[in-house]
Design a protein around this motif. Structure first.
Motif, PDB file in Angstrom:
ATOM      1  N   LEU A  27       0.851  -1.176   0.000  1.00 58.24           N
ATOM      2  CA  LEU A  27       0.000   0.000   0.000  1.00 58.24           C
ATOM      3  C   LEU A  27       0.893   1.235   0.000  1.00 58.24           C
ATOM      4  O   LEU A  27       1.760   1.370   0.874  1.00 58.24           O
ATOM      5  CB  LEU A  27      -0.906   0.019   1.237  1.00 58.24           C
ATOM      6  N   PRO A  28       0.728   2.124  -0.984  1.00 59.71           N
ATOM      7  CA  PRO A  28       1.588   3.314  -1.048  1.00 59.71           C
ATOM      8  C   PRO A  28       1.512   4.142   0.228  1.00 59.71           C
ATOM      9  O   PRO A  28       0.442   4.246   0.846  1.00 59.71           O
ATOM     10  CB  PRO A  28       1.031   4.090  -2.248  1.00 59.71           C
ATOM     11  N   PRO A  29       2.631   4.744   0.635  1.00 63.51           N
ATOM     12  CA  PRO A  29       2.644   5.526   1.876  1.00 63.51           C
ATOM     13  C   PRO A  29       1.605   6.634   1.919  1.00 63.51           C
ATOM     14  O   PRO A  29       1.026   6.909   2.978  1.00 63.51           O
ATOM     15  CB  PRO A  29       4.068   6.097   1.918  1.00 63.51           C
ATOM     16  N   ASP A  30       1.344   7.289   0.778  1.00 65.32           N
ATOM     17  CA  ASP A  30       0.388   8.391   0.811  1.00 65.32           C
ATOM     18  C   ASP A  30      -1.031   7.902   1.100  1.00 65.32           C
ATOM     19  O   ASP A  30      -1.802   8.571   1.795  1.00 65.32           O
ATOM     20  CB  ASP A  30       0.431   9.187  -0.489  1.00 65.32           C
ATOM     21  N   GLU A  31      -1.381   6.700   0.608  1.00 67.91           N
ATOM     22  CA  GLU A  31      -2.712   6.175   0.877  1.00 67.91           C
ATOM     23  C   GLU A  31      -2.849   5.771   2.348  1.00 67.91           C
ATOM     24  O   GLU A  31      -3.888   5.997   2.974  1.00 67.91           O
ATOM     25  CB  GLU A  31      -3.015   4.998  -0.047  1.00 67.91           C
ATOM     26  N   TRP A  32      -1.793   5.167   2.885  1.00 66.42           N
ATOM     27  CA  TRP A  32      -1.817   4.832   4.311  1.00 66.42           C
ATOM     28  C   TRP A  32      -1.906   6.095   5.157  1.00 66.42           C
ATOM     29  O   TRP A  32      -2.678   6.147   6.127  1.00 66.42           O
ATOM     30  CB  TRP A  32      -0.576   4.038   4.700  1.00 66.42           C
ATOM     31  N   THR A  33      -1.174   7.142   4.795  1.00 68.43           N
ATOM     32  CA  THR A  33      -1.200   8.399   5.544  1.00 68.43           C
ATOM     33  C   THR A  33      -2.586   9.027   5.499  1.00 68.43           C
ATOM     34  O   THR A  33      -3.082   9.536   6.515  1.00 68.43           O
ATOM     35  CB  THR A  33      -0.151   9.370   4.984  1.00 68.43           C
ATOM     36  N   ARG A  34      -3.218   8.992   4.321  1.00 61.87           N
ATOM     37  CA  ARG A  34      -4.572   9.536   4.199  1.00 61.87           C
ATOM     38  C   ARG A  34      -5.541   8.784   5.110  1.00 61.87           C
ATOM     39  O   ARG A  34      -6.357   9.389   5.802  1.00 61.87           O
ATOM     40  CB  ARG A  34      -5.044   9.438   2.751  1.00 61.87           C
ATOM     41  N   PHE A  35      -5.454   7.473   5.094  1.00 58.93           N
ATOM     42  CA  PHE A  35      -6.336   6.638   5.913  1.00 58.93           C
ATOM     43  C   PHE A  35      -6.140   6.925   7.401  1.00 58.93           C
ATOM     44  O   PHE A  35      -7.101   7.170   8.143  1.00 58.93           O
ATOM     45  CB  PHE A  35      -6.067   5.171   5.597  1.00 58.93           C
ATOM     46  N   LEU A  36      -4.898   6.903   7.850  1.00 56.98           N
ATOM     47  CA  LEU A  36      -4.597   7.107   9.261  1.00 56.98           C
ATOM     48  C   LEU A  36      -4.989   8.511   9.704  1.00 56.98           C
ATOM     49  O   LEU A  36      -5.576   8.699  10.788  1.00 56.98           O
ATOM     50  CB  LEU A  36      -3.110   6.871   9.516  1.00 56.98           C
ATOM     51  N   HIS A  37      -4.694   9.525   8.879  1.00 58.84           N
ATOM     52  CA  HIS A  37      -5.028  10.906   9.234  1.00 58.84           C
ATOM     53  C   HIS A  37      -6.543  11.075   9.363  1.00 58.84           C
ATOM     54  O   HIS A  37      -7.028  11.730  10.310  1.00 58.84           O
ATOM     55  CB  HIS A  37      -4.480  11.872   8.184  1.00 58.84           C
ATOM     56  N   ALA A  38      -7.297  10.492   8.427  1.00 59.42           N
ATOM     57  CA  ALA A  38      -8.753  10.614   8.487  1.00 59.42           C
ATOM     58  C   ALA A  38      -9.308   9.928   9.731  1.00 59.42           C
ATOM     59  O   ALA A  38     -10.236  10.442  10.369  1.00 59.42           O
ATOM     60  CB  ALA A  38      -9.378  10.012   7.222  1.00 59.42           C
ATOM     61  N   TYR A  39      -8.751   8.791  10.094  1.00 58.09           N
ATOM     62  CA  TYR A  39      -9.211   8.079  11.291  1.00 58.09           C
ATOM     63  C   TYR A  39      -8.954   8.921  12.539  1.00 58.09           C
ATOM     64  O   TYR A  39      -9.824   9.051  13.405  1.00 58.09           O
ATOM     65  CB  TYR A  39      -8.503   6.732  11.396  1.00 58.09           C
ATOM     66  N   ARG A  40      -7.768   9.491  12.621  1.00 61.50           N
ATOM     67  CA  ARG A  40      -7.452  10.319  13.789  1.00 61.50           C
ATOM     68  C   ARG A  40      -8.299  11.582  13.817  1.00 61.50           C
ATOM     69  O   ARG A  40      -8.776  11.996  14.888  1.00 61.50           O
ATOM     70  CB  ARG A  40      -5.966  10.670  13.760  1.00 61.50           C
TER      71      ARG A  40
END
Length: 313
Positions: A230-243
């Motif tokens: 999973l590309p880092p930017d997609e993981w970052t988007r997911f984690l940021h939205a969850y937080r």
């Protein structure tokens, strides 16, 4: 191949549910969406019928359906609140929703999935008798199938990685969290737009819904990110939205991995176990993605999980 009696009758049932006169011909969209030992799913027009796994207990499924009915802003609600028996299986009926397009990865709803999860995790459990979420049990089942599959070079590192996990992650002990509402099997295939075709996103598939460790619902994308899938930017988007949505599975700031480490390792093992089992059955080598999962298990086996909250250490 001749359709099974279950599939034939399920198709008839969903057509009857969709139409007042089920025997008249119609041009409605229809077809089999899935036909596996653990689930048979058919669609007719705007109605979907699902035959759940043979071992599904009514006492477990009913509070899961009740939870979906009570939270239609998070979970796709069933059309009827109770399951119907058919050929020894429990059948439920649902409205059709538009799934995520697998051919358009740039449009993957990572933020929407994360926001729904955060809201789900903050929702009080109201359905009496809601069982534990089935994430660890499904991982243990995948490992059991791997053990029975036959020899393969990747089997040993996958089992070694599994052995390093705490007992609760292997479904050998109760989960340390028994109050948080969890989906239990989160991936992008578990989201649909309803009403179709472009309504708001909703979570589907309540088979694994229950109480447990909320980090498990973030574990699959976390594992994919850790394995380089999973590309880092997609993981970052997911984690940021969850937080941003106030999700309780990880701290609001700082390093999320002390909370995610054990569930992400468990999901990596589960996915690798399924891949190796499939490769053994098909008598073929692992493909590139499957090998990446096996390699991750080999690395995990030499580095025990960190001392994470609820790790059982």
């Amino acid at each position: 191949m001749t359709p099974s009696p279950l599939l034939l009758e399920l198709t008839a049932r969903v057509k009857a549910k969709a139409h007042t006169s089920p025997f008249s011909p119609c041009p409605c969209p229809a077809g089999t969406l899935a036909d596996r030992p653990d689930a048979t799913v058919v669609r007719h027009a705007d109605t979907v019928a699902k035959a759940h796994a043979p071992q599904t207990a009514p006492a477990d499924l009913l509070p899961r359906l009740t939870t979906a009915t009570r939270h239609p802003d998070l979970l796709l609600p069933p059309l009827i609140p109770t399951p119907v028996p058919l050929h020894g299986r429990l059948v439920t009926f649902w409205p059709y929703g538009t799934p995520v397009d697998p051919d358009d990865p740039d449009a993957a709803p990572w933020e929407e999935a994360a926001t729904l999860l955060a809201r789900l995790h903050r929702t009080p459990v109201q359905a009496p008798g809601l069982p534990p979420m089935r994430g660890p049990a499904k991982a243990a089942h995948a490992v059991a199938r791997l053990r029975a599959a036959g020899p393969h070079p990747a089997t040993a590192p996958v089992l070694r990685a599994w052995s390093t996990l705490p007992a609760w992650a292997r479904a050998e002990a109760p989960m340390p969290d028994t109050s948080t509402l969890c989906h239990g099997d989160l991936h992008l295939g578990q989201l649909v737009r309803h009403p179709a075709p472009d309504g708001p996103w909703r979570l589907i598939d309540v088979d694994d819904l229950g109480v447990g460790v909320p980090a498990w619902d973030l574990a699959r994308p976390a594992a994919w990110y850790a394995c380089g899938l999973l590309p880092p930017d997609e993981w970052t988007r997911f984690l940021h939205a969850y937080r941003t949505a106030g999700g309780p599975a990880v701290p609001a700031e700082g390093d999320p991995w002390p909370s995610l480490d054990v569930p992400a390792r468990a999901l990596t093992v589960q996915t690798a176990a399924r891949a190796v089992t499939k490769a053994v059955a098909q008598e073929r080598p692992l493909d590139e993605v499957e090998q990446a999962l096996a390699d991750a298990c080999a690395r995990m086996g030499s580095v025990p999980p960190g001392l994470a909250p609820g790790s059982g250490k």
